[in-house]
Scaffold this motif. Structure first.
Motif, PDB file in Angstrom:
ATOM      1  N   LEU A 133      -4.666   0.606   9.158  1.00 16.29           N
ATOM      2  CA  LEU A 133      -3.134   0.781   9.749  1.00 16.29           C
ATOM      3  C   LEU A 133      -3.365   0.583  11.670  1.00 16.29           C
ATOM      4  O   LEU A 133      -3.773   1.211  11.990  1.00 16.29           O
ATOM      5  CB  LEU A 133      -3.395   2.431  10.145  1.00 16.29           C
ATOM      6  CG  LEU A 133      -3.167   2.957   8.315  1.00 16.29           C
ATOM      7  CD1 LEU A 133      -3.177   4.573   7.624  1.00 16.29           C
ATOM      8  CD2 LEU A 133      -2.828   1.881   6.844  1.00 16.29           C
ATOM      9  N   PRO A 169       0.942  -0.732  -0.376  1.00 15.60           N
ATOM     10  CA  PRO A 169      -0.303   0.006  -0.268  1.00 15.60           C
ATOM     11  C   PRO A 169       1.082   1.444   0.037  1.00 15.60           C
ATOM     12  O   PRO A 169       1.554   1.173   0.575  1.00 15.60           O
ATOM     13  CB  PRO A 169      -0.642   0.056   1.250  1.00 15.60           C
ATOM     14  CG  PRO A 169      -0.813  -1.775   1.703  1.00 15.60           C
ATOM     15  CD  PRO A 169       0.485  -1.888   1.554  1.00 15.60           C
ATOM     16  N   ALA A 222      -6.010  -2.573  14.601  1.00 14.79           N
ATOM     17  CA  ALA A 222      -5.528  -1.352  14.599  1.00 14.79           C
ATOM     18  C   ALA A 222      -5.182  -0.664  16.661  1.00 14.79           C
ATOM     19  O   ALA A 222      -4.035   0.398  15.755  1.00 14.79           O
ATOM     20  CB  ALA A 222      -6.846   0.002  13.976  1.00 14.79           C
ATOM     21  N   LEU A 272       5.299   0.262  10.389  1.00 19.54           N
ATOM     22  CA  LEU A 272       4.003   0.352  10.655  1.00 19.54           C
ATOM     23  C   LEU A 272       3.133  -0.514   9.798  1.00 19.54           C
ATOM     24  O   LEU A 272       5.108  -1.878   9.181  1.00 19.54           O
ATOM     25  CB  LEU A 272       3.474   0.969   9.179  1.00 19.54           C
ATOM     26  CG  LEU A 272       1.991   1.250   9.405  1.00 19.54           C
ATOM     27  CD1 LEU A 272       1.052   1.481  10.271  1.00 19.54           C
ATOM     28  CD2 LEU A 272       1.872   2.523   7.990  1.00 19.54           C
ATOM     29  N   ARG A 322      -8.616  -1.224   4.634  1.00 19.90           N
ATOM     30  CA  ARG A 322      -7.395  -0.954   5.107  1.00 19.90           C
ATOM     31  C   ARG A 322      -7.187  -0.434   6.687  1.00 19.90           C
ATOM     32  O   ARG A 322      -8.037   0.757   6.621  1.00 19.90           O
ATOM     33  CB  ARG A 322      -6.421  -0.069   4.237  1.00 19.90           C
ATOM     34  CG  ARG A 322      -5.108  -0.268   4.285  1.00 19.90           C
ATOM     35  CD  ARG A 322      -3.800  -0.033   3.000  1.00 19.90           C
ATOM     36  NE  ARG A 322      -3.754   1.335   2.499  1.00 19.90           N
ATOM     37  CZ  ARG A 322      -4.384   2.072   1.570  1.00 19.90           C
ATOM     38  NH1 ARG A 322      -5.081   1.267   0.825  1.00 19.90           N
ATOM     39  NH2 ARG A 322      -4.182   2.883   1.463  1.00 19.90           N
ATOM     40  N   GLU A 358       1.187   3.683   2.313  1.00 21.58           N
ATOM     41  CA  GLU A 358       1.877   4.225   3.636  1.00 21.58           C
ATOM     42  C   GLU A 358       2.757   3.374   3.245  1.00 21.58           C
ATOM     43  O   GLU A 358       4.514   4.150   4.065  1.00 21.58           O
ATOM     44  CB  GLU A 358       1.136   3.712   4.924  1.00 21.58           C
ATOM     45  CG  GLU A 358      -0.268   4.530   4.660  1.00 21.58           C
ATOM     46  CD  GLU A 358      -1.538   3.429   4.008  1.00 21.58           C
ATOM     47  OE1 GLU A 358      -2.266   4.410   4.023  1.00 21.58           O
ATOM     48  OE2 GLU A 358      -1.344   3.054   2.980  1.00 21.58           O
ATOM     49  N   GLU A 386      -5.446  -5.704   5.771  1.00 23.77           N
ATOM     50  CA  GLU A 386      -6.749  -5.390   4.791  1.00 23.77           C
ATOM     51  C   GLU A 386      -7.458  -6.508   4.518  1.00 23.77           C
ATOM     52  O   GLU A 386      -7.696  -8.441   4.709  1.00 23.77           O
ATOM     53  CB  GLU A 386      -5.945  -5.774   2.910  1.00 23.77           C
ATOM     54  CG  GLU A 386      -5.413  -4.551   2.493  1.00 23.77           C
ATOM     55  CD  GLU A 386      -4.830  -3.837   0.694  1.00 23.77           C
ATOM     56  OE1 GLU A 386      -5.595  -5.317   0.490  1.00 23.77           O
ATOM     57  OE2 GLU A 386      -4.140  -3.495   1.195  1.00 23.77           O
ATOM     58  N   THR A 419      -0.001  -2.641   7.368  1.00 28.24           N
ATOM     59  CA  THR A 419      -1.155  -2.360   7.101  1.00 28.24           C
ATOM     60  C   THR A 419      -2.624  -3.474   6.585  1.00 28.24           C
ATOM     61  O   THR A 419      -1.434  -4.465   6.360  1.00 28.24           O
ATOM     62  CB  THR A 419      -1.000  -1.463   5.511  1.00 28.24           C
ATOM     63  OG1 THR A 419      -0.299  -2.359   4.456  1.00 28.24           O
ATOM     64  CG2 THR A 419      -0.365  -0.126   5.531  1.00 28.24           C
TER      65      THR A 419
END
Length: 403
Positions: A336, A182, A390, A344, A334, A184, A348, A346
């Motif tokens: 985070l 992604p 998250a 990080l 998505r 990010e 999905e 991510t």
């Protein structure tokens, strides 16, 4: 010579197939044919240098082949498959009979159109010899241009810039790793490379090369003593196509790696499998080659293969690790998940909240454990609470225990 299993390709996929067949109880002959003169070696270290030179790391020790009764033919090329006679022909003219044949021929680097380039400084990375020569020729102060901002290109950029080379990366897409992670994660990788001295040009192509000067589509010209091409790969399918096997984005196989000939199989980078909603898909990674090869070996031995785990991939760049599991899709929702280390992840999900993919980037080994847990959650088909995913204060292993 008694007909048994013949495996064309002595990379990780081919060796895993031999291992899988023996582990499943197959007791007949196994012949492994590889075009590289070296003992079969790991390919990931070729672009990930943690020392002065890339490592030649054998997949298995030399006595493994004898212990498992594997007839390894190094530096040998299969030139033809005769499906009627059920044999393959080597470049020496020798024929090998087979009862079951596996094509684990892998993939080769994709080449740029020749009209724009001079081959005076052009390099591709496929073998240990390629990596060794590159390491010998490129040192501190060398001007290097890498065309392609994918995994191979960025890993080499990290390795060469660590050696104090001046590195430019040219990527035609608007962001690096656009097909794999992604936005990010792309941005975090880009920021790291820029911080470590790599110059990255996105949305840029090469117009021409003359006298080691590269003209870019932006109008800029960059000096490059060494031009490295890393724009993806093409499956090695010529042998299969010449034998009348179906080729569709790779050698077409079913879920058990069987081609349109019931005695011929294909696995690894050279094959494509049907994926719901995505058509015929190739999965190019070390883990996929290992898993597909092992399962193909089980099938050739007459055993029901183990369930296939979600595809997983990793990339080491500088002192950071990037890991991807599943099939990233722009259509997914998505989530985070920040990491305490500053990294990080991510995550999905599809419309039903089922996990479909995840990507993580952080220094050290911070992402590895969490990505493995997410892979287990994906295999279990669970639909975790998005808020819990998250929340960095909610351990993923807690979600796994509650599934």
């Amino acid at each position: 010579m008694m007909a048994g299993i013949v495996i064309v390709g002595a990379g990780y996929c081919g060796l895993s197939a031999a291992h899988g067949a023996r582990a499943a109880g197959y007791d007949g002959p196994i012949t492994l044919v590889g075009d590289d003169p070296e003992w079969p070696y790991e390919r990931p270290p070729l672009s990930k240098w943690d020392g002065a030179m890339p490592r030649l790391q054998p997949i298995f020790p030399e006595d493994w082949y004898t212990q498992n009764r594997i007839d390894l033919k190094r530096g040998a090329v299969v030139t033809a498959i005769d499906r009627s006679a059920r044999n393959v022909t080597l470049g020496t003219g020798v024929t090998l009979p087979y009862a079951k044949l596996l094509l684990a021929t892998g993939a080769s680097p994709r080449h740029l159109p020749p009209h724009a380039l001079s081959d005076e400084c052009e390099r591709y990375l496929r073998s240990y010899t390629d990596a060794r020569n590159l390491a010998q020729d490129v040192g501190a102060g060398s001007d290097v241009m890498i065309i392609g901002g994918g995994f191979i290109g960025l890993e080499l950029a990290a390795s060469l810039s660590t050696r104090k080379a001046f590195v430019h990366v040219i990527e035609a897409q608007e962001r690096i790793l656009a097909r794999a992670v992604p936005p990010e994660i792309s941005q975090m990788v880009l920021d790291l490379h820029k911080k470590r001295g790599v110059t990255v040009h996105t949305g840029t192509t090469v117009d021409a090369i003359k006298n080691n000067l590269v003209s870019l589509s932006t109008g800029q010209s960059v000096r490059a003593e060494h031009l490295i091409i890393g724009i993806g790969s093409e499956p090695n399918t010529v042998l299969a196509a010449n034998a009348g096997l179906t080729v569709d984005n790779g050698i077409a196989v079913d879920g058990c790696f069987v081609t349109n000939d019931p005695d011929i199989f294909a696995a690894g980078d050279c094959c494509s499998l049907p994926v719901e909603g995505a058509g015929r898909t190739r999965f190019e990674s070390w883990q996929v080659a290992r898993d597909q090869g092992y399962r193909a070996g089980q099938v050739m031995a007459g055993v029901t293969p183990d369930p296939t785990p979600p595809p997983w991939f990793w990339s080491d760049q500088f002192d950071h690790s990037l890991q991807v599991v599943g099939q990233p899709s722009p259509a997914g929702t998505r989530i985070l998940r920040p990491l305490p280390s500053g990294g990080l992840i991510t995550i999905e999900t599809d419309d039903n909240g089922t996990l479909t993919a995840a990507a993580g980037f952080a220094s050290g080994n911070a992402v590895g454990r969490d990505i493995k847990i997410i892979q287990k959650l994906m295999q279990a088909g669970v639909t975790p609470d998005p808020a819990a995913l998250a929340d960095p204060n909610t351990p993923l292993k807690t979600i796994l225990k509650q599934r």
